[in-house]
Design an enzyme around this catalytic site. Structure first.
Site, PDB file in Angstrom:
ATOM      1  CB  CYS A  57       7.213 -31.376   1.667  1.00 58.05           C
ATOM      2  SG  CYS A  57       5.527 -31.162   2.285  1.00 58.05           S
ATOM      3  CG  HIS A  65       7.864 -29.060   5.303  1.00 57.20           C
ATOM      4  ND1 HIS A  65       7.755 -29.042   3.934  1.00 57.20           N
ATOM      5  CD2 HIS A  65       9.180 -29.250   5.573  1.00 57.20           C
ATOM      6  CE1 HIS A  65       8.967 -29.199   3.402  1.00 57.20           C
ATOM      7  NE2 HIS A  65       9.849 -29.339   4.385  1.00 57.20           N
ATOM      8  CG  HIS A  80      13.209 -30.356   3.263  1.00 56.41           C
ATOM      9  ND1 HIS A  80      12.498 -29.260   3.659  1.00 56.41           N
ATOM     10  CD2 HIS A  80      14.504 -29.947   3.210  1.00 56.41           C
ATOM     11  CE1 HIS A  80      13.315 -28.237   3.843  1.00 56.41           C
ATOM     12  NE2 HIS A  80      14.544 -28.631   3.574  1.00 56.41           N
TER      13      HIS A  80
END
Length: 157
Positions: free
Chosen positions: A71, A121, A133
């Site tokens: 990520c 994240h 993402h």
């Protein structure tokens, strides 16, 4: 008898209309809210487009591109290519951005997912409550709806 010809002015107008429609459609696919967000930072918009261009790239923990990403690897890669250097981890990226409210978010801003005070994240906001993402092992870079209210937003300076 010769066939009627189409004046070149009409042809150039048709070509321009097709080009503009194609550009608008492409922007809407990359960043659904982009057309309404003309005031977004050009660097952030470039980073958003770069992140979107990596659609389908496999997730790999610790990867920073150009062919696979985790990520924060995707966000740091996209912003580096757009001209801004970000730290390597999602938490460090959060601390490097200007924190903004959900109502102030614009395409190209970063979306940080957290549990309590721990950022775990990050993705690039694409508009209409969606992010680009690299989700997790076994997945690929994709556009996805934000699935929780436990998010913070940051703007890269």
């Amino acid at each position: 008898m010769s066939a009627p010809t189409i004046p070149s002015v009409l042809l150039s107008r048709v070509a321009a209309t097709v080009a503009l429609a194609t550009a608008a459609l492409t922007a809407t696919i990359v960043a659904p809210g982009l057309t309404q967000q003309a005031s977004a930072n050009p660097v952030s918009i470039r980073a958003l487009k770069i992140a979107a261009s990596k659609q389908g790239s496999p997730y790999r923990w610790g990867a920073t591109g150009p062919y696979s990403f985790d990520c924060s690897g995707l966000t740091s890669y996209a912003f580096r290519k757009a001209g801004r250097i970000l730290p390597r981890t999602a938490a460090a990226q959060y601390h490097r951005t200007r924190h903004i409210s959900a109502s102030a978010r614009r395409p190209g801003d970063l979306v940080f997912f957290h549990h309590g005070g721990y950022v775990y994240h990050v993705g690039v906001y694409a508009g209409h409550n969606r992010i680009w993402h690299a989700p997790r092992t076994g997945t690929r870079v994709r556009l996805e709806r934000i699935w929780t209210r436990h998010v913070w937003y940051g703007r890269v300076r």
